[in-house]
Design an enzyme around this catalytic site. Structure first.
Site, PDB file in Angstrom:
ATOM      1  N   GLY A  79       0.862  -1.185   0.075  1.00 16.29           N
ATOM      2  CA  GLY A  79       0.104   0.041  -0.093  1.00 16.29           C
ATOM      3  C   GLY A  79       0.699   1.330   0.010  1.00 16.29           C
ATOM      4  O   GLY A  79       0.296   2.358   0.539  1.00 16.29           O
ATOM      5  N   ILE A 136      -6.466 -10.667 -11.353  1.00 17.06           N
ATOM      6  CA  ILE A 136      -6.990 -10.351 -12.753  1.00 17.06           C
ATOM      7  C   ILE A 136      -8.600  -9.743 -12.698  1.00 17.06           C
ATOM      8  O   ILE A 136      -9.324 -10.625 -12.037  1.00 17.06           O
ATOM      9  CB  ILE A 136      -6.939 -11.792 -13.848  1.00 17.06           C
ATOM     10  CG1 ILE A 136      -5.356 -12.207 -13.586  1.00 17.06           C
ATOM     11  CG2 ILE A 136      -7.450 -11.461 -14.975  1.00 17.06           C
ATOM     12  CD1 ILE A 136      -4.667 -11.380 -14.707  1.00 17.06           C
ATOM     13  N   LEU A 137      -9.041  -8.819 -13.139  1.00 16.93           N
ATOM     14  CA  LEU A 137     -10.218  -8.563 -13.158  1.00 16.93           C
ATOM     15  C   LEU A 137     -11.051  -9.122 -14.450  1.00 16.93           C
ATOM     16  O   LEU A 137     -10.578  -9.390 -15.411  1.00 16.93           O
ATOM     17  CB  LEU A 137     -10.521  -7.189 -13.551  1.00 16.93           C
ATOM     18  CG  LEU A 137      -9.629  -5.943 -12.475  1.00 16.93           C
ATOM     19  CD1 LEU A 137      -9.687  -4.764 -12.922  1.00 16.93           C
ATOM     20  CD2 LEU A 137     -10.315  -6.249 -11.116  1.00 16.93           C
ATOM     21  N   HIS A 151       1.062   0.490 -13.297  1.00 17.68           N
ATOM     22  CA  HIS A 151       1.906  -0.470 -13.581  1.00 17.68           C
ATOM     23  C   HIS A 151       3.360  -0.010 -13.557  1.00 17.68           C
ATOM     24  O   HIS A 151       3.943   0.951 -14.190  1.00 17.68           O
ATOM     25  CB  HIS A 151       1.498  -0.880 -14.989  1.00 17.68           C
ATOM     26  CG  HIS A 151       2.183  -2.326 -15.358  1.00 17.68           C
ATOM     27  ND1 HIS A 151       1.976  -3.412 -14.972  1.00 17.68           N
ATOM     28  CD2 HIS A 151       3.328  -2.442 -16.424  1.00 17.68           C
ATOM     29  CE1 HIS A 151       2.748  -4.216 -15.357  1.00 17.68           C
ATOM     30  NE2 HIS A 151       3.501  -3.611 -15.953  1.00 17.68           N
ATOM     31  N   THR A 189      -8.590  -1.602 -19.370  1.00 13.43           N
ATOM     32  CA  THR A 189      -9.598  -2.066 -20.555  1.00 13.43           C
ATOM     33  C   THR A 189      -9.334  -3.670 -19.980  1.00 13.43           C
ATOM     34  O   THR A 189      -8.768  -4.216 -19.014  1.00 13.43           O
ATOM     35  CB  THR A 189      -8.877  -1.804 -21.771  1.00 13.43           C
ATOM     36  OG1 THR A 189      -7.758  -2.583 -21.965  1.00 13.43           O
ATOM     37  CG2 THR A 189      -8.820  -0.368 -22.314  1.00 13.43           C
ATOM     38  N   ASP A 190     -10.064  -4.571 -20.973  1.00 13.31           N
ATOM     39  CA  ASP A 190      -9.984  -5.831 -20.549  1.00 13.31           C
ATOM     40  C   ASP A 190      -8.678  -6.785 -20.938  1.00 13.31           C
ATOM     41  O   ASP A 190      -8.761  -7.848 -21.013  1.00 13.31           O
ATOM     42  CB  ASP A 190     -11.412  -6.553 -20.813  1.00 13.31           C
ATOM     43  CG  ASP A 190     -11.801  -6.387 -22.115  1.00 13.31           C
ATOM     44  OD1 ASP A 190     -10.840  -6.063 -23.063  1.00 13.31           O
ATOM     45  OD2 ASP A 190     -12.769  -6.665 -22.701  1.00 13.31           O
ATOM     46  N   ASP A 198      -3.115  -4.910 -18.036  1.00 12.68           N
ATOM     47  CA  ASP A 198      -1.980  -3.904 -18.208  1.00 12.68           C
ATOM     48  C   ASP A 198      -2.023  -3.053 -19.461  1.00 12.68           C
ATOM     49  O   ASP A 198      -1.102  -2.842 -20.040  1.00 12.68           O
ATOM     50  CB  ASP A 198      -0.578  -4.385 -17.667  1.00 12.68           C
ATOM     51  CG  ASP A 198      -0.606  -4.959 -16.584  1.00 12.68           C
ATOM     52  OD1 ASP A 198      -1.258  -4.147 -15.609  1.00 12.68           O
ATOM     53  OD2 ASP A 198       0.273  -5.901 -16.064  1.00 12.68           O
TER      54      ASP A 198
END
Ligand code: GRF
Length: 215
Positions: A12, A88-89, A105, A137-138, A141
C-alpha cells in the site's frame, strides 16, 4: 471533489502516497482482497473504511468480482483506483467501471505488461524503465495512458535498486494523474488519453548520483 474507492493487495505505498497528497479526492473506502494487506492500516489510520474481502472464499472469479462490485458501488465512487491490486479482473467488472477505472503499472507500457517487470527489464538490457498510470481495459496492463515516468537503468542496478527508483516515481506520478482526473481534465480521444492544459504527460528523471552524470 470526486469520490474514489481504492483497491489494494499488499504493502500500500502507492495508497499512502495518494492519501498524503492533499488531492481534491474523497477517499471513500479502501478494499483489499488479502485480509493481511499492510496497506489497510494506512486507511484505518485516517479513519477511512478499510475492507478485507478474501478472494479465497469464492470459488469463481465472477462471484468474487460481483461481491467486490457490490461493496464498491455502496460508496458510489466516481473513480476506482487500483494501487497494487494483484487480481485479474473479469470482463464484467472492467465494463462496469469503464472510463473510471485506473491502474499503476511498474513499467513503461506497452513494454513489460504482467509480473516481474524490473527483472525482465534488466534481462532485456533496456536503458530506460519506469511506470505508467492508465485507464483499465479488459486486456491486462493495457489501456489509454494517462501519464508515465521514466528513470535511467544503471549498469550496476539490481532488481531491488531498480524497483526502488521506479517506486519513488510511482509515488509522484499517481497523485499527479489522479489530480488531473479529479479536475476533470482528462479526455479519451480515439483511445488516447489527453490532459487539457498539459503539454507533457511525462516525468523524466535524469541520471544522478555516484554512478551517473549529475543532473
Ligand atoms: C507497485 O509497484 C505498483 O506499480 C504495482 O504493484 C506495486 C504495489 O506497491 N501495480 P504498493 O502496494 O503500492 O506499495
Amino acid at each position: 471533489m470526486i469520490r474514489a474507492v481504492v483497491l489494494i493487495s499488499g504493502r500500500g505505498s502507492n495508497l499512502a502516497a495518494l492519501l498524503a497528497a492533499s488531492l481534491p479526492v474523497e477517499f471513500a473506502a479502501v478494499i483489499s482482497n488479502r485480509p493481511q494487506a499492510e496497506g489497510l492500516e494506512h486507511a484505518r489510520r485516517r479513519g477511512i473504511p478499510a475492507i478485507a474481502l478474501d478472494h479465497r472464499n469464492y470459488a469463481e472469479r465472477t462471484a468474487f468480482d460481483a461481491e467486490l462490485m457490490r461493496h464498491i458501488d455502496a460508496y458510489r465512487p466516481d473513480v476506482v483506483v487500483l494501487a497494487g491490486y494483484m487480481r485479474i479482473l473479469t470482463e464484467g467488472f472492467v465494463a462496469h467501471y469503464a472510463d473510471r477505472l485506473v491502474n499503476i503499472h511498474p513499467s513503461l507500457l506497452p513494454a513489460f505488461p504482467g509480473l516481474d517487470t524490473h527483472r525482465r527489464a534488466l534481462a532485456e538490457g533496456v536503458k530506460i524503465h519506469g511506470c505508467t498510470v492508465h485507464f483499465v481495459t479488459d486486456r491486462v496492463d493495457h489501456g489509454p495512458i494517462i501519464a508515465q515516468a521514466a528513470v535511467p537503468v544503471l549498469s550496476d542496478d539490481t532488481e531491488a535498486t531498480l524497483a526502488q527508483r521506479v517506486l519513488a516515481q510511482e509515488h509522484r506520478l499517481y497523485p499527479m494523474a489522479l489530480r488531473w482526473l479529479a479536475e476533470g481534465r482528462i479526455e479519451i480521444v480515439d483511445g488516447v488519453a489527453r490532459v487539457s492544459g498539459e503539454a507533457s504527460q511525462a516525468l523524466l528523471v535524469p541520471v544522478s548520483g555516484p554512478h551517473g552524470t549529475p543532473a
